[in-house]
Design an enzyme around this catalytic site. Structure first.
Site, short mmCIF file in Angstrom:
data_model
loop_
_atom_site.label_atom_id
_atom_site.label_comp_id
_atom_site.label_asym_id
_atom_site.label_seq_id
_atom_site.Cartn_x
_atom_site.Cartn_y
_atom_site.Cartn_z
CD GLU A 1 -2.83 -1.18 2.42
OE1 GLU A 1 -2.80 -0.21 3.19
OE2 GLU A 1 -3.59 -2.14 2.55
CG ASN B 1 -0.51 -7.04 -1.20
OD1 ASN B 1 -1.06 -7.69 -2.09
ND2 ASN B 1 -0.98 -6.95 0.03
CG HIS C 1 -9.82 -6.28 1.13
ND1 HIS C 1 -9.97 -7.43 1.87
CD2 HIS C 1 -8.52 -5.92 1.24
CE1 HIS C 1 -8.82 -7.75 2.44
NE2 HIS C 1 -7.91 -6.85 2.07
CD GLU D 1 -4.40 -8.15 1.97
OE1 GLU D 1 -5.29 -7.46 2.47
OE2 GLU D 1 -3.19 -7.85 2.01
CG ASP E 1 -12.47 -9.50 2.06
OD1 ASP E 1 -12.52 -8.55 1.26
OD2 ASP E 1 -11.91 -9.42 3.17
C1 XIL Z 1 -5.89 -6.63 8.56
C2 XIL Z 1 -6.06 -7.75 9.55
O1 XIL Z 1 -6.85 -8.76 8.97
C3 XIL Z 1 -6.72 -7.25 10.80
O2 XIL Z 1 -6.74 -8.27 11.80
C4 XIL Z 1 -5.95 -6.05 11.35
O3 XIL Z 1 -6.64 -5.50 12.44
C5 XIL Z 1 -5.81 -5.00 10.28
O4 XIL Z 1 -5.20 -5.55 9.15
N1 XIL Z 1 -4.86 -5.09 3.86
C6 XIL Z 1 -3.77 -5.77 4.31
C7 XIL Z 1 -3.90 -6.62 5.51
O5 XIL Z 1 -2.74 -5.79 3.64
O6 XIL Z 1 -2.72 -6.69 6.22
C8 XIL Z 1 -5.01 -6.16 6.40
O7 XIL Z 1 -5.17 -7.09 7.45
C9 XIL Z 1 -6.27 -6.00 5.62
C10 XIL Z 1 -6.11 -4.98 4.54
#
Ligand code: XIL
Length: 602
Positions: A382, A430, A466, A495, A497
């Protein structure tokens, strides 16, 4: 916990998104069954009970044809209402066979399961494993017959048969030729309604399928099939509802890593080392794990020079013992809660800061190189902001940018340190929202072009993904991935979802979905399928870094605990398993996408 979500999703608002429907597509349940052909046109010779049993070859004997995958493990897939039903979506990619003598077998293709209708009682069947309670269940299929079949005047018959004892069955369902049009999808249906309740099967598996009746010719394709159970399931599920996605193992459907984010001590409830349900689901479906938190910076180096590998080591050891790889996440991430205090408060020179950053990376990567089993890394997470219309590197909200002397130099220095420590590992940049093919994607590509030109060691891009049910579009996801593919780099979905509710669109919260109904579940299934399919279609095999979902169950999703947008309401339902670790239709959708099966909300 943090404002992370705001950082992620504000652009969605500014893009003026329309409402996220979520359930908008509905379940489009097939029309009710074709009227049975009249008794006069049903010759007694074709009648019921012996039609298939007489033609059961030994090859379909239960012992050789009992896929454990078909076992309807307990799941709440549908509405929480008292009249909850349970839908089993049959896997159209495997497990089907010809149903009798003289049957040339079945052909699994991208449309579904086809058979050559070479005679009366020729068809295709698949198994539902015991225990299964099929009384009053409804079998829905979408079929497509060839012109030859239509012309032959033959009919179709959905069948269900117990694979043992007297091989009794349901033979009363007919779909007459008149409801079938050549080369056109037709919905046919059968209610299993034998009066003696024999379909409450705890002893034998059941086979379900469709066969041709009459003097058929041509081919029949079963495009999709589902079984809606009407009876309480034979399961320990407290709701009495059951859903099986009929997926033996997700990871076996791909020749690249299929991963899940899991926890160790950062979440005692869902700790992979102690929660046996978490273990079961991870070991069954995944061959890669990402640590949700415990490999982030402050977990590994809370104070300068003090590295704490205990939790991460246990995590990696567990994975190793189960033949599961670990994707390292994340060596450098600005998010405040996990940046060690000594970095946030850095008062030394920027050169020394970059050295300290590289020391972190070198120490961590060296450690896991020695341990083994960590084959890839999110090196920088990020680093690009969401500026609209022009994105740039993240500046004031990144300790790394600021302490590097208001410079993005830290990014390439991070990659260099990671490469030096792990020459063979796959190194990813990422980020989120880069799937939207927007200004951020443009900035990403600019960085990749620059890195490639100057030999900065980067192997791929991680798309966090996400996402929501209706945003971003599949076209944008594909176009964004294609840009990375065209750079010759790997694409990894890191990641994934798919939240059912989108709290970042204009209509929120008026359009909030408050219950995870069957219709919503099936729409989500289709969305998962389309996303995975877009990945398969866009990314060539040798550039696929894998696909990871961000969590296992809807109960443990970060979306409702770590983000403020949902206001604590557990209404994202974004993952592949429900709160009780049971399959959701989204698991079937993921599998369909991997296998190139048509994405439907059936
Ligand atoms: C999230 C975790 O799942 C949570 O438990 C934590 O509180 C915050 O981070 N992008 C990312 C991940 O790269 O590391 C994040 O993970 C979600 C968003």
């Amino acid at each position: 916990m943090q404002n992370y979500q705001k950082l992620i999703y504000i652009p969605l608002i500014s893009l003026g998104l329309t409402a996220c429907g979520g359930g908008g597509g509905g379940s489009s349940k097939p029309a009710s069954s074709a009227p049975p052909i009249s008794s006069s046109s049903t010759p007694s010779s074709e009648a019921p009970s012996s039609a298939l049993s007489s033609a059961v070859p030994s090859s379909v004997a239960p012992s050789s044809a009992t896929p454990s995958s078909a076992a309807p493990s307990s799941v709440t897939a549908s509405s929480s209402s008292s009249a909850a039903t349970t839908v089993i979506t049959l896997n159209m990619a495997s497990g089907w066979r010809g149903n009798g003598e003289g049957n040339a077998g079945v052909n699994v293709n991208s449309d579904g399961v086809s058979f050559t209708a070479s005679g009366d009682n020729i068809g295709a069947v698949t198994d539902l494993a015991k225990p299964v309670q099929l009384e009053d269940a409804i079998v829905d299929m979408v079929v497509n017959v060839s012109p030859e079949f239509k012309t032959s005047g033959a009919n179709l018959q959905i069948i269900a048969q117990i694979k043992g004892g007297a091989w009794a069955g349901e033979w009363n369902c007919w779909s007459g030729n008149e409801v079938l049009a050549a080369s056109t999808d037709a919905a046919i249906s059968c209610t299993i309604s034998e009066a003696d309740k024999k379909f409450n099967q705890t002893e034998f598996d059941v086979q379900i399928g469709v066969q041709a009746k009459g003097t058929p010719a041509g081919t029949v394709t079963i495009k999709s099939a589902k079984v809606t159970l009407k009876q309480p399931a034979n399961s320990s599920s407290s709701t009495g509802s059951v859903y099986s996605a009929n997926v033996t193992s997700l990871r076996e459907l791909a020749d690249f890593p299929i991963g899940a984010a899991v926890s160790n001590n950062d979440s005692p409830t869902y700790n992979i080392l102690t929660n046996s349900k978490e273990q079961a689901v991870v070991e069954k479906h995944f061959d890669q794990m990402t640590a949700g938190n415990i490999m982030k910076m402050s977990y590994l180096q809370p104070t300068q020079g003090n590295f704490t590998f205990t939790n991460a080591d246990a995590f990696v050891d567990y994975a190793k013992s189960k033949n599961i790889q670990v994707h390292g996440h994340a060596l450098v991430w600005h998010s405040d809660y996990q940046v060690p205090g000594f970095m946030k408060n850095w008062t030394g020179t920027s050169a020394d800061f970059i050295t300290a950053l590289q020391t972190h990376i070198t120490t961590v990567v060296d450690h896991f190189e020695a341990k083994g089993n960590v084959n890839s890394w999110d090196v920088v997470n990020e680093a690009i902001n969401d500026g609209n219309p022009v994105a740039n590197f993240r500046t004031n909200d990144s300790t790394f940018y600021v302490k590097s002397g208001n410079s993005s130099l830290y990014i390439e220095k991070a990659f260099e340190a990671a490469r030096a420590a792990a020459p063979a590992a796959t190194l990813y940049y990422n980020d989120y929202n880069i799937d939207q093919n927007n200004a951020k994607t443009t900035k990403l590509v600019e960085m990749l072009t620059d890195f490639k030109a100057r030999g900065v060691p980067i192997d791929g891009v991680g798309f966090q993904m996400h996402v929501f049910m209706d945003y971003p579009s599949i076209a944008n996801i594909s176009a964004a991935m294609k840009k990375v593919v065209d750079k010759g780099l790997k694409v990894k979905i890191t990641e994934l979802d798919v939240a059912v509710n989108n709290p970042y669109n204009g209509g929120w919260p008026g359009n909030k979905i408050t219950s995870f109904t069957q219709s919503v579940a099936l729409t989500q299934k289709q969305r998962y399928c389309e996303i995975i399919k877009a990945y398969m279609d866009t990314v060539p095999a040798n550039q696929r870094g894998g696909i990871t979902v961000w969590g296992t169950t809807d109960a443990s999703t970060w979306l409702t605990t770590a983000t403020s947008a949902y206001n604590g309401e557990a209404i994202a339902w974004p993952l592949l398993f429900d709160n009780n670790y049971n399959d959701k239709p989204s698991l079937r959708g993921f599998a369909d996408g991997l296998q190139g099966i048509n994405c439907t909300n059936l």
